[in-house]
Design an enzyme around this catalytic site. Structure first.
Site, PDB file in Angstrom:
ATOM      1  N   ASP A  15       0.854  -1.173   0.000  1.00 16.08           N
ATOM      2  CA  ASP A  15       0.000   0.000   0.000  1.00 16.08           C
ATOM      3  C   ASP A  15       0.906   1.244   0.000  1.00 16.08           C
ATOM      4  O   ASP A  15       2.079   1.163   0.355  1.00 16.08           O
ATOM      5  CB  ASP A  15      -0.855  -0.059   1.283  1.00 16.08           C
ATOM      6  CG  ASP A  15      -1.641   1.205   1.514  1.00 16.08           C
ATOM      7  OD1 ASP A  15      -2.287   1.681   0.561  1.00 16.08           O
ATOM      8  OD2 ASP A  15      -1.610   1.736   2.648  1.00 16.08           O
ATOM      9  N   ASP A 220      -1.812  -0.719   6.107  1.00 12.58           N
ATOM     10  CA  ASP A 220      -2.037  -0.016   7.382  1.00 12.58           C
ATOM     11  C   ASP A 220      -3.511   0.067   7.742  1.00 12.58           C
ATOM     12  O   ASP A 220      -3.835   0.468   8.857  1.00 12.58           O
ATOM     13  CB  ASP A 220      -1.491   1.422   7.317  1.00 12.58           C
ATOM     14  CG  ASP A 220      -2.378   2.319   6.472  1.00 12.58           C
ATOM     15  OD1 ASP A 220      -2.511   2.049   5.255  1.00 12.58           O
ATOM     16  OD2 ASP A 220      -2.982   3.261   7.021  1.00 12.58           O
TER      17      ASP A 220
HETATM   18 MG   LIG Z   1      -2.978   3.137   3.503  1.00 14.18          MG
END
Ligand SMILES: [Mg+2]
Length: 278
Positions: A15, A220
């Site tokens: 990501d 995350d």
């Molecule tokens: Mg992110």
């Protein structure tokens, strides 16, 4: 793909926002790990909710040549030199100098359902399509260039929902859609997910003869969950301010110490050092 000095044993999917990038959209805290990735010629595959145009900014800055998974898996882009053209799946489109494998329908087709669901639930939504660039910059801290590119969405909608978000998500799920969230916005997609697209791309690498590839994924937040469920080795970094995103739980999840790219740096270094490169 150039000739490799090391065997291709590992794919790293990552990501961007608040994972490889910090809140200033900088990956400096991850530089030691990035140098190792270059040394071992490990494919670093950006897997993001950002649009193609946004993702290209970071591909250039990182100076990498791998395929890109954009808009939470809405499509895989194959920039020139990133993958053997003859091994791309049938159905890949050629557009603006690169091949694209679309894995989702259009963002516009989702809009009526989003507005209808909001009405039924009794809430309001503000989509990114209706936001002036200055407002996107204010919410995200992105440059004006990137904020403009964030509006050019093909497969997913970014939106804000000031209240009744859980009810809205439930209504959208009832309609077979896939709402989720990232750092600043709620996201709406149809069948796409980061996990499905990463799975597809891993299969393409395996078809090149790399049957024993290990996959690692770094994220995350909630929109990374499908990616973390798919990979062999899932890693979660700490969110800005510290601590981990609530509800992001998968088997064998390694929770890294460190916010965003600082945690990423540690995780990638340990991962690479833990592999037998013979
Ligand atoms: Mg992110």
């Amino acid at each position: 793909m150039d000739t490799l000095d090391y065997p291709l044993k590992l794919l790293i999917f990552t990501d961007l926002n608040d994972t490889l990038l910090d809140q200033n959209y900088d990956f400096k805290p991850a530089e030691r790990a990035l140098a190792l990735i270059r040394e071992y010629q490990i494919p670093l595959i950006l897997c993001t909710s950002k649009t193609r145009g946004q993702t290209e900014i970071y591909r250039r800055r990182l100076n990498i040549r791998e395929p890109l998974i954009v808009e939470n898996g809405g499509a895989i882009h194959f920039p020139p030199g990133s993958f053997p053209i003859g091994r791309l799946p049938a159905g890949s489109l050629y557009e603006n100098g690169e091949y694209i494998l679309e894995l989702s329908g259009s963002a516009e087709s989702l809009l009526p359902s989003l507005l209808e669901a909001a009405k039924i639930v009794g809430t309001e939504v503000e989509t990114i399509f209706d936001m002036p660039v200055e407002r996107i910059m204010g919410i995200t801290g992105m440059s004006s260039e990137e904020s403009e590119l964030a509006r050019e969405r093909s497969y997913t909608i970014y939106f804000l929902c000031p209240w009744k978000r859980d009810e809205l998500f439930a209504e959208l799920r009832r309609r077979g859609l896939k709402p989720t969230w990232g750092s600043y916005f709620c996201h709406l997609g149809a069948t796409n997910s980061k996990g499905q697209s990463a799975h597809k791309l891993t299969a393409l690498y395996r078809e090149l003869g790399f049957f024993d590839l290990i996959t690692a994924g770094f994220g995350d937040n909630m929109n990374d969950l499908p990616l973390l469920q798919m990979v062999n080795m899932p890693f979660l970094v700490e969110r800005p301010g510290g601590g981990y995103a609530e509800g992001v739980e998968v088997d064998d999840l390694k929770k890294l110490e460190g916010i965003g790219p600082a945690g990423w740096n540690r995780g990638v270094i340990d991962l690479i050092n833990g592999i037998d490169w013979e």
